[in-house]
Scaffold this active site. Structure first.
Site, PDB file in Angstrom:
ATOM      1  N   GLY A  17       0.850  -1.189   0.000  1.00  0.00           N
ATOM      2  CA  GLY A  17       0.000   0.000   0.000  1.00  0.00           C
ATOM      3  C   GLY A  17       0.884   1.238   0.000  1.00  0.00           C
ATOM      4  O   GLY A  17       2.007   1.208  -0.510  1.00  0.00           O
ATOM      5  N   LYS A  23       2.743   3.827  10.028  1.00  0.00           N
ATOM      6  CA  LYS A  23       3.394   5.065  10.472  1.00  0.00           C
ATOM      7  C   LYS A  23       2.398   6.090  10.990  1.00  0.00           C
ATOM      8  O   LYS A  23       2.453   6.534  12.127  1.00  0.00           O
ATOM      9  CB  LYS A  23       4.188   5.681   9.306  1.00  0.00           C
ATOM     10  CG  LYS A  23       5.462   4.925   8.997  1.00  0.00           C
ATOM     11  CD  LYS A  23       6.344   5.706   8.036  1.00  0.00           C
ATOM     12  CE  LYS A  23       6.968   4.788   6.994  1.00  0.00           C
ATOM     13  NZ  LYS A  23       6.354   4.871   5.679  1.00  0.00           N
ATOM     14  N   GLU A  84      -8.706  -3.223   2.886  1.00  0.00           N
ATOM     15  CA  GLU A  84      -7.497  -3.172   3.720  1.00  0.00           C
ATOM     16  C   GLU A  84      -7.842  -3.780   5.070  1.00  0.00           C
ATOM     17  O   GLU A  84      -8.756  -3.321   5.749  1.00  0.00           O
ATOM     18  CB  GLU A  84      -7.027  -1.723   3.874  1.00  0.00           C
ATOM     19  CG  GLU A  84      -6.769  -1.108   2.510  1.00  0.00           C
ATOM     20  CD  GLU A  84      -6.082   0.236   2.563  1.00  0.00           C
ATOM     21  OE1 GLU A  84      -5.527   0.586   3.616  1.00  0.00           O
ATOM     22  OE2 GLU A  84      -6.109   0.918   1.530  1.00  0.00           O
ATOM     23  N   HIS A  89      -3.538  -9.193  15.759  1.00  0.00           N
ATOM     24  CA  HIS A  89      -2.515 -10.090  16.283  1.00  0.00           C
ATOM     25  C   HIS A  89      -1.177  -9.396  16.049  1.00  0.00           C
ATOM     26  O   HIS A  89      -1.028  -8.687  15.060  1.00  0.00           O
ATOM     27  CB  HIS A  89      -2.578 -11.416  15.495  1.00  0.00           C
ATOM     28  CG  HIS A  89      -1.597 -12.436  15.950  1.00  0.00           C
ATOM     29  ND1 HIS A  89      -1.861 -13.282  17.007  1.00  0.00           N
ATOM     30  CD2 HIS A  89      -0.355 -12.755  15.512  1.00  0.00           C
ATOM     31  CE1 HIS A  89      -0.818 -14.080  17.185  1.00  0.00           C
ATOM     32  NE2 HIS A  89       0.119 -13.770  16.286  1.00  0.00           N
ATOM     33  N   TYR A  96       3.773  -9.704   2.465  1.00  0.00           N
ATOM     34  CA  TYR A  96       3.550  -9.378   1.052  1.00  0.00           C
ATOM     35  C   TYR A  96       3.606 -10.645   0.205  1.00  0.00           C
ATOM     36  O   TYR A  96       4.480 -11.485   0.388  1.00  0.00           O
ATOM     37  CB  TYR A  96       4.590  -8.358   0.570  1.00  0.00           C
ATOM     38  CG  TYR A  96       4.457  -7.051   1.303  1.00  0.00           C
ATOM     39  CD1 TYR A  96       3.279  -6.302   1.199  1.00  0.00           C
ATOM     40  CD2 TYR A  96       5.473  -6.569   2.110  1.00  0.00           C
ATOM     41  CE1 TYR A  96       3.123  -5.116   1.892  1.00  0.00           C
ATOM     42  CE2 TYR A  96       5.333  -5.372   2.802  1.00  0.00           C
ATOM     43  CZ  TYR A  96       4.156  -4.656   2.691  1.00  0.00           C
ATOM     44  OH  TYR A  96       4.011  -3.490   3.381  1.00  0.00           O
ATOM     45  N   PHE A 114     -11.965  12.552   7.939  1.00  0.00           N
ATOM     46  CA  PHE A 114     -11.732  13.056   9.290  1.00  0.00           C
ATOM     47  C   PHE A 114     -10.959  14.362   9.206  1.00  0.00           C
ATOM     48  O   PHE A 114     -10.383  14.695   8.173  1.00  0.00           O
ATOM     49  CB  PHE A 114     -10.938  12.031  10.107  1.00  0.00           C
ATOM     50  CG  PHE A 114     -11.742  10.793  10.452  1.00  0.00           C
ATOM     51  CD1 PHE A 114     -12.482  10.725  11.612  1.00  0.00           C
ATOM     52  CD2 PHE A 114     -11.775   9.707   9.585  1.00  0.00           C
ATOM     53  CE1 PHE A 114     -13.238   9.609  11.931  1.00  0.00           C
ATOM     54  CE2 PHE A 114     -12.531   8.580   9.881  1.00  0.00           C
ATOM     55  CZ  PHE A 114     -13.266   8.536  11.052  1.00  0.00           C
TER      56      PHE A 114
HETATM   57  C1  LIG Z   1     -10.347  -0.451  10.637  1.00  0.00           C
HETATM   58  C2  LIG Z   1     -10.066   0.539   9.544  1.00  0.00           C
HETATM   59  C3  LIG Z   1     -10.896   1.639   9.395  1.00  0.00           C
HETATM   60  C4  LIG Z   1     -10.657   2.586   8.403  1.00  0.00           C
HETATM   61  N1  LIG Z   1     -11.491   3.650   8.269  1.00  0.00           N
HETATM   62  C5  LIG Z   1     -11.231   4.583   7.338  1.00  0.00           C
HETATM   63  C6  LIG Z   1     -12.074   5.732   7.191  1.00  0.00           C
HETATM   64  O1  LIG Z   1     -13.101   5.885   7.862  1.00  0.00           O
HETATM   65  N2  LIG Z   1     -11.730   6.662   6.263  1.00  0.00           N
HETATM   66  C7  LIG Z   1     -10.635   6.533   5.464  1.00  0.00           C
HETATM   67  O2  LIG Z   1     -10.383   7.405   4.654  1.00  0.00           O
HETATM   68  N3  LIG Z   1      -9.834   5.444   5.551  1.00  0.00           N
HETATM   69  C8  LIG Z   1     -10.107   4.474   6.471  1.00  0.00           C
HETATM   70  N4  LIG Z   1      -9.309   3.357   6.564  1.00  0.00           N
HETATM   71  C9  LIG Z   1      -8.276   3.123   5.554  1.00  0.00           C
HETATM   72  C10 LIG Z   1      -6.990   3.776   5.896  1.00  0.00           C
HETATM   73  O3  LIG Z   1      -7.013   5.100   5.431  1.00  0.00           O
HETATM   74  C11 LIG Z   1      -5.872   2.997   5.190  1.00  0.00           C
HETATM   75  O4  LIG Z   1      -5.875   1.661   5.634  1.00  0.00           O
HETATM   76  C12 LIG Z   1      -4.556   3.643   5.498  1.00  0.00           C
HETATM   77  O5  LIG Z   1      -4.455   4.832   4.783  1.00  0.00           O
HETATM   78  C13 LIG Z   1      -3.360   2.777   5.187  1.00  0.00           C
HETATM   79  O6  LIG Z   1      -3.222   2.641   3.817  1.00  0.00           O
HETATM   80  P1  LIG Z   1      -1.828   2.148   3.226  1.00  0.00           P
HETATM   81  O7  LIG Z   1      -1.554   0.801   3.851  1.00  0.00           O
HETATM   82  O8  LIG Z   1      -2.067   2.063   1.750  1.00  0.00           O
HETATM   83  O9  LIG Z   1      -0.804   3.144   3.575  1.00  0.00           O
HETATM   84  C14 LIG Z   1      -9.538   2.419   7.542  1.00  0.00           C
HETATM   85  C15 LIG Z   1      -8.709   1.295   7.696  1.00  0.00           C
HETATM   86  C16 LIG Z   1      -8.961   0.365   8.676  1.00  0.00           C
HETATM   87  C17 LIG Z   1      -8.062  -0.835   8.826  1.00  0.00           C
END
Ligand SMILES: Cc1cc2nc3c(=O)[nH]c(=O)nc-3n(C[C@H](O)[C@H](O)[C@H](O)COP(=O)(O)O)c2cc1C
Length: 151
Positions: A17, A23, A84, A89, A96, A114
């Protein structure tokens, strides 16, 4: 409570991702490839879901609690809908290229934007608490014996 139309069953390969999860949000996520979304109904809401996950490929039959987002991550203004998953755990390594089987059992909330990353991080911690609670129910635990998870 697990209600119709759940459960949703899907599979996906863990891909790279943007690296924000660990981070910025203090919540490592397994980003799944497009096939994981294609197996879900097109009308699925952009939301946060709880369920179970199992690795398909690393000789580990364990089932893990998961909380997952399905959607375009409006806070980060992404264009593509992704799945995602945060496995509840502490793992020592990354996964990957591994495949995950996933059963989604219910929705916790709608995905939303948010004020800042800290607010999103707090919402995710709240999602994790709710997911633990839901997954500890007898109804959720019945899915640990679901034929989908028999390798
Ligand atoms: C439990 C959970 C709730 C999430 N809720 C939101 C959300 O409400 N709004 C949003 O924009 N992203 C949400 N995300 C997605 C995150 O923005 C995303 O997983 C994060 O940016 C990491 O992305 P990356 O692994 O590509 O860096 C959520 C992810 C998880 C695991």
């Amino acid at each position: 409570m697990i209600k119709f139309p759940f459960p949703y069953l899907t599979t996906g390969t863990i891909v790279h991702g943007f690296g924000r999860g660990s981070k910025e949000l203090n919540c490592p996520t397994a980003n799944l490839d497009a096939s994981s979304i294609e197996n879900l109904p097109v009308e699925i809401d952009e939301g946060v879901y709880f369920g179970w996950a199992q690795f398909l490929t690393n000789n580990n039959n364990e089932l893990y609690k998961l909380v997952a987002s399905v959607g375009t991550n409006p806070f980060y203004k992404c264009k593509v809908k992704t799945l995602e998953a945060h496995l509840m755990h502490n793992f020592e390594t990354d996964f990957y290229g591994e495949k995950l089987k996933i059963v989604l059992l219910g929705e916790i909330r709608k995905m939303t934007s948010f004020k800042d990353a800290n607010e999103l991080a707090m919402a995710i911690q709240n999602d994790i608490v709710k997911a633990h609670h839901e997954l500890d129910s007898d109804q959720s635990r019945e899915y640990l014996n679901h034929p989908y998870f028999k390798n």
